[in-house]
Scaffold this motif. Structure first.
Motif, PDB file in Angstrom:
ATOM      1  N   PHE A   1       0.818  -1.214   0.000  1.00 12.21           N
ATOM      2  CA  PHE A   1       0.000   0.000   0.000  1.00 12.21           C
ATOM      3  C   PHE A   1       0.855   1.269   0.000  1.00 12.21           C
ATOM      4  CE2 PHE A   1      -3.348  -2.781   0.206  1.00 12.21           C
ATOM      5  CZ  PHE A   1      -4.580  -2.178   0.396  1.00 12.21           C
ATOM      6  N   HIS A   2       1.831   1.377   0.917  1.00 13.91           N
ATOM      7  CA  HIS A   2       2.735   2.541   0.856  1.00 13.91           C
ATOM      8  C   HIS A   2       3.938   2.214  -0.025  1.00 13.91           C
ATOM      9  CE1 HIS A   2       5.093   0.309   3.908  1.00 13.91           C
ATOM     10  NE2 HIS A   2       6.105   1.049   3.522  1.00 13.91           N
ATOM     11  N   ALA A   3       4.220   0.930  -0.195  1.00 12.37           N
ATOM     12  CA  ALA A   3       5.352   0.461  -0.993  1.00 12.37           C
ATOM     13  C   ALA A   3       5.234  -1.051  -1.134  1.00 12.37           C
ATOM     14  CB  ALA A   3       6.678   0.820  -0.319  1.00 12.37           C
ATOM     15  N   GLY A   4       6.064  -1.617  -2.025  1.00 12.63           N
ATOM     16  CA  GLY A   4       6.074  -3.065  -2.188  1.00 12.63           C
ATOM     17  C   GLY A   4       5.018  -3.563  -3.154  1.00 12.63           C
TER      18      GLY A   4
ATOM     19  N   PRO B   1       2.134  -2.497   7.650  1.00  7.75           N
ATOM     20  CA  PRO B   1       1.021  -1.845   6.958  1.00  7.75           C
ATOM     21  C   PRO B   1       1.077  -0.328   7.049  1.00  7.75           C
ATOM     22  CG  PRO B   1       0.287  -2.703   9.066  1.00  7.75           C
ATOM     23  CD  PRO B   1       1.701  -3.159   8.894  1.00  7.75           C
ATOM     24  N   GLY B   2       0.637   0.314   5.978  1.00 10.62           N
ATOM     25  CA  GLY B   2       0.611   1.775   5.948  1.00 10.62           C
ATOM     26  C   GLY B   2      -0.582   2.279   5.172  1.00 10.62           C
ATOM     27  N   PHE B   3      -0.628   3.595   5.001  1.00 14.07           N
ATOM     28  CA  PHE B   3      -1.713   4.206   4.230  1.00 14.07           C
ATOM     29  C   PHE B   3      -1.577   3.861   2.744  1.00 14.07           C
ATOM     30  CE2 PHE B   3      -2.071   7.640   7.638  1.00 14.07           C
ATOM     31  CZ  PHE B   3      -3.290   7.174   8.102  1.00 14.07           C
ATOM     32  N   PRO B   4      -2.695   3.896   1.990  1.00 14.87           N
ATOM     33  CA  PRO B   4      -2.647   3.642   0.543  1.00 14.87           C
ATOM     34  C   PRO B   4      -2.065   4.866  -0.167  1.00 14.87           C
ATOM     35  CG  PRO B   4      -4.884   4.180   1.205  1.00 14.87           C
ATOM     36  CD  PRO B   4      -4.074   4.110   2.466  1.00 14.87           C
TER      37      PRO B   4
ATOM     38  N   GLY C   1       3.676   6.656   1.903  1.00 13.81           N
ATOM     39  CA  GLY C   1       2.980   6.462   3.167  1.00 13.81           C
ATOM     40  C   GLY C   1       3.283   7.503   4.220  1.00 13.81           C
ATOM     41  N   ARG C   2       3.920   8.591   3.836  1.00 19.58           N
ATOM     42  CA  ARG C   2       4.307   9.608   4.819  1.00 19.58           C
ATOM     43  C   ARG C   2       3.368  10.803   4.850  1.00 19.58           C
ATOM     44  NH1 ARG C   2      10.860   9.065   3.898  1.00 19.58           N
ATOM     45  NH2 ARG C   2      11.123   7.264   5.284  1.00 19.58           N
ATOM     46  N   ARG C   3       2.255  10.722   4.116  1.00 20.10           N
ATOM     47  CA  ARG C   3       1.261  11.785   4.154  1.00 20.10           C
ATOM     48  C   ARG C   3       0.087  11.351   5.023  1.00 20.10           C
ATOM     49  NH1 ARG C   3       0.952  13.058  -2.286  1.00 20.10           N
ATOM     50  NH2 ARG C   3       0.415  10.848  -2.296  1.00 20.10           N
TER      51      ARG C   3
ATOM     52  N   LYS D   1       4.144  -3.966  12.599  1.00 20.06           N
ATOM     53  CA  LYS D   1       4.647  -2.629  12.918  1.00 20.06           C
ATOM     54  C   LYS D   1       4.027  -1.651  11.930  1.00 20.06           C
ATOM     55  CE  LYS D   1       8.783   0.267  12.657  1.00 20.06           C
ATOM     56  NZ  LYS D   1      10.248   0.316  12.411  1.00 20.06           N
ATOM     57  N   LEU D   2       3.351  -0.630  12.423  1.00 21.22           N
ATOM     58  CA  LEU D   2       2.734   0.365  11.551  1.00 21.22           C
ATOM     59  C   LEU D   2       3.803   1.212  10.871  1.00 21.22           C
ATOM     60  CD1 LEU D   2      -0.185   1.577  13.866  1.00 21.22           C
ATOM     61  CD2 LEU D   2      -0.232  -0.226  12.118  1.00 21.22           C
TER      62      LEU D   2
END
Length: 254
Positions: free
Chosen positions: A39-42, A65-68, A74-76, A111-112
């Protein structure tokens, strides 16, 4: 003094033909890997290869997991309704669980990532929603939390196994929060400084802030970022400095 400590790094953050960091080198240094879930990468191929290598090196596998937000890594920060956010986490945990099993391993922690992790470090209710969602899919997961933050309080309230984390390449404020990346000195680029700081913190069982304040804390794992130019050098020096202090390296037990 802590007898043993885990070393973790965020991995699998490439996408398609684009590559991020030197995962192969880091897997020879760390004891746990936090693998991006797409989602944020990969992506599915990057996840599969990263987990295959982790299994071969006996490195613990975690979901990251992170934001889409592929474009923003994923840093926003995003505002997502709680129920939808929980489904977002479940979706990523399920993917990581499946890919780890296919690689011959097993998912052992969560880990978020990025902005989601930063928001959860400030908001106990948000952190709890994310952790409960992850545990609804994989009840035996160890939850990796930022030490002395709302993440830790949320996980303790749930009563799940936890691993408390400090950062090798980030400076701390006197309230145990990370210095904002926009501030001078927020990110540590010198391997020797990072290694010396980590050995001192683990030895004292405390976060040492940029002002020199000591904040006692449980330390189970040290985060070594994989997406900076000096990442492998910092990771290697942190490992060397810990071993030189007689501190053992092993996967955390939760």
């Amino acid at each position: 003094m802590t007898a043993t400590v885990d070393l973790n790094a965020d991995m699998g953050e490439g996408y398609g033909a684009w590559r991020m960091g030197d995962d192969a080198a880091l897997l020879g240094i760390v004891t746990s890997a936090n693998v991006a879930c797409g989602f944020h990468a990969g992506d599915w191929d990057v996840m599969a290869e990263t987990m295959r290598r982790a299994v071969a090196q006996d490195v613990g596998i975690g979901a990251h997991p992170g934001f889409p937000d592929l474009h923003g890594f994923g840093r926003r920060r995003m505002t997502i309704p709680t129920g939808s956010l929980q489904n977002l986490v479940r979706y990523q945990i399920g993917a990581a669980q499946a890919m780890a099993r296919a690689a011959g391993g097993a998912l052992r922690h969560v880990k978020l990532h990025g902005a989601l992790a930063n928001m959860a470090a400030e908001d106990e209710a948000l952190a709890r929603a994310c952790y409960e969602a992850a545990l609804s899919v994989a009840p035996d997961l160890i939850v990796m939390v930022l030490a002395r933050s709302a993440q830790e309080r949320a996980a303790e309230a749930i009563g799940c196994p936890i691993a408390c984390e400090i950062f090798a390449d980030r400076a701390y404020n006197d309230d145990a929060t990370l210095v904002d990346r926009s501030q001078p000195g927020a990110v540590i680029h010198e391997p020797e400084l990072a290694g010396r700081r980590m050995a001192e913190m683990v030895r004292e069982g405390a976060i040492i802030t940029r002002s020199g304040k000591r904040i006692p804390t449980r330390i189970d794992t040290i985060c070594l970022h994989g997406d900076t130019p000096a990442a492998v050098a910092i990771a290697a020096e942190v490992r060397r400095a810990l071993v030189a202090e007689g501190i053992g390296l092993a996967k955390f037990g939760g």
